[in-house]
Design a protein around this motif. Sequence first.
Motif, PDB file in Angstrom:
ATOM      1  N   HIS A 481       0.986  -1.344   0.132  1.00 48.10           N
ATOM      2  CA  HIS A 481      -0.092  -0.106  -0.068  1.00 48.10           C
ATOM      3  C   HIS A 481       0.983   1.330  -0.181  1.00 48.10           C
ATOM      4  CE1 HIS A 481      -3.300  -2.368   1.179  1.00 48.10           C
ATOM      5  NE2 HIS A 481      -2.614  -3.282   1.909  1.00 48.10           N
ATOM      6  N   LEU A 482       2.233   1.131   0.085  1.00 47.79           N
ATOM      7  CA  LEU A 482       3.391   2.500  -0.041  1.00 47.79           C
ATOM      8  C   LEU A 482       3.583   2.591  -1.449  1.00 47.79           C
ATOM      9  CD1 LEU A 482       5.045   1.985   3.383  1.00 47.79           C
ATOM     10  CD2 LEU A 482       3.077   3.195   2.417  1.00 47.79           C
ATOM     11  N   SER A 483       4.116   3.515  -2.295  1.00 45.05           N
ATOM     12  CA  SER A 483       4.482   3.508  -3.505  1.00 45.05           C
ATOM     13  C   SER A 483       6.164   3.732  -2.892  1.00 45.05           C
ATOM     14  CB  SER A 483       4.203   5.253  -3.948  1.00 45.05           C
ATOM     15  OG  SER A 483       5.054   6.058  -2.726  1.00 45.05           O
ATOM     16  N   PRO A 484       6.633   3.407  -4.397  1.00 44.56           N
ATOM     17  CA  PRO A 484       7.987   3.262  -3.865  1.00 44.56           C
ATOM     18  C   PRO A 484       9.234   4.466  -2.973  1.00 44.56           C
ATOM     19  CG  PRO A 484       7.186   2.464  -6.366  1.00 44.56           C
ATOM     20  CD  PRO A 484       6.441   2.872  -5.814  1.00 44.56           C
ATOM     21  N   GLU A 485       8.421   5.089  -3.538  1.00 38.97           N
ATOM     22  CA  GLU A 485       9.361   6.564  -2.742  1.00 38.97           C
ATOM     23  C   GLU A 485       8.559   6.474  -1.618  1.00 38.97           C
ATOM     24  OE1 GLU A 485       8.227   7.006  -6.814  1.00 38.97           O
ATOM     25  OE2 GLU A 485       7.229   6.324  -5.798  1.00 38.97           O
ATOM     26  N   GLN A 486       7.278   6.270  -1.086  1.00 42.95           N
ATOM     27  CA  GLN A 486       7.260   5.845   0.119  1.00 42.95           C
ATOM     28  C   GLN A 486       7.643   4.476   1.325  1.00 42.95           C
ATOM     29  OE1 GLN A 486       2.564   6.132  -0.409  1.00 42.95           O
ATOM     30  NE2 GLN A 486       2.628   7.586   0.624  1.00 42.95           N
ATOM     31  N   GLN A 487       7.938   3.765   0.441  1.00 42.44           N
ATOM     32  CA  GLN A 487       9.025   2.715   0.680  1.00 42.44           C
ATOM     33  C   GLN A 487      10.336   2.664   1.399  1.00 42.44           C
ATOM     34  OE1 GLN A 487       8.211  -1.123  -1.714  1.00 42.44           O
ATOM     35  NE2 GLN A 487       6.539  -0.113  -2.161  1.00 42.44           N
ATOM     36  N   GLN A 488      10.689   3.503  -0.165  1.00 39.34           N
ATOM     37  CA  GLN A 488      12.093   3.768   0.130  1.00 39.34           C
ATOM     38  C   GLN A 488      12.380   5.238   1.163  1.00 39.34           C
ATOM     39  OE1 GLN A 488      13.360   6.179  -3.164  1.00 39.34           O
ATOM     40  NE2 GLN A 488      16.274   5.895  -2.238  1.00 39.34           N
TER      41      GLN A 488
END
Length: 511
Positions: A481-488
């Motif tokens: 549920h997180l974007s790649p940017e949020q995961q990073q």
Amino acid sequence: MSENLLDLFVIGGGINGAGIARDAAGRGLSVMMCEKDDLAQGTSSRSGKLVHGGLRYLEYYEFRLVREALIEREVLLNSAPHIIWPMRFVLPHSPNDRPAWLVRLGLFLYDHLGGRQKLPGTRSLNLARDPEGAPLLDQYKKGFEYSDCWVDDARLVTLNALDAAERGATILPRTRCLAAKRLEGKWQITLQDETSGAQRTVLARVLVNAAGPWVLDIVNQVTQTRSSRSVRLVKGSHIIVPKFWEGQQAYLVQNSDKRVIFINPYEGDKALIGTTDIPWQGKAEAVTADDTEQQYLIDVVNRYFKVKLTPSDVITRFSGVRPLFDDGKGNPSAVTRDYVFDLDDQQNAPLLHVFGGKITTFRKLAEHAMQKLAPFFPTMGPNWTRGATLPGGEIANADFEGFLQQVKAQYPWLPQALRKHYARLYGARLSQVVGNSIQIADLGRHFGGLLYEAEVRYLVEKEWAQQAEDVMWRRTKHKLHLSPEQQQAFTQWFDATFVTTSPEPLRVNVG
């Protein structure tokens, strides 16, 4: 340097190892469990996420296994109603595959073999009229609907480890067992912390090898013993796609090769589809889902449903290796999902190897393992896990919906989606996550989706989360549920907050 003598040392932090550690600790034994990776990082977080009897195993006359699993289905449902819940499965009938009478007979046995109490029984469906048939191709006119249960597999492992720790066990994730040898009627076990490289030695009366796909590595390399048993490694892959039907029902479809594929609602707006059954010859840690398996699963779905999936619909995919007890069957789908023990009690230092098993029967496997070891622990306590709850499962009458209403009354400021998320993952332990918070801002930094700092800190302090992936993928499914940017961004924050500030890796023992 040696420590005090332990009663039991368990190698393997998957569902069987955690289940055995919990059962043994609850009998009053001193227990230590090590896992070379994170808890449930291997097979136990890569399952089909079902607590089920195994409808298709009836074809192979596995009546005892199916009966035991069906009984366990309701035992587990009562023990952890926050992470295990009923699910209805729609089975559209294809006249080109198994005949309808055979399917109906199998479902009749499935309803009655295990003394079903809570779950509703099978019903026939008119797929042209009933809403469950709406997403299916018009050629499928007849179907059946039956009950099984969903489980958050990785959390099931963690909750068993947590219960073991609260009963006095020491849980050591990311700790490899380098060697174990018999010494004067005891086991001398050499451990290595996978983060720091530091080694230590412990002594134990009894050793349990519950390493799953790595069980033979422990036999041959770590203990340098022998076993007459063996395992067959079978690769099972799943894909996750956006959910493409209305309703909470799952689907079970039969492919032309007689395999069955589950299509289950997942994480609210997604679908989990699997699994494949392919012999695996490589290292268990190297397993990945490949394009051929992905297309196989897509083709099965497209054979039954109006919506046509393509590879671009796949959000992610994962694969696990199932260590099936090798009973000599040629077809991987026909290999038994039963479990077998091999007890080596030489030199008054018993060694119990665990072969096979499935997530549904882990509690019985653990109980049977302790019964097998009972002669070596004459003063240990009796069987106890059947009526016990797992952490967070202390919910009156196992009524999750009623519990959810209590949570709403107690925390009216929590948004509905976040309230349900905390209730599902932590159950009656939810208050430990929320703490003294009285407004959303009190939960700390928001990383996107439903992920807040308070939950992360709970998982680090109480549930052995040591890396960002432990939080995002195994303790929770926030990663979906997180974007790649949020995961990073979350990973950078996590590493800066917990990893770089800790010269020694976290070693949590809640006991």
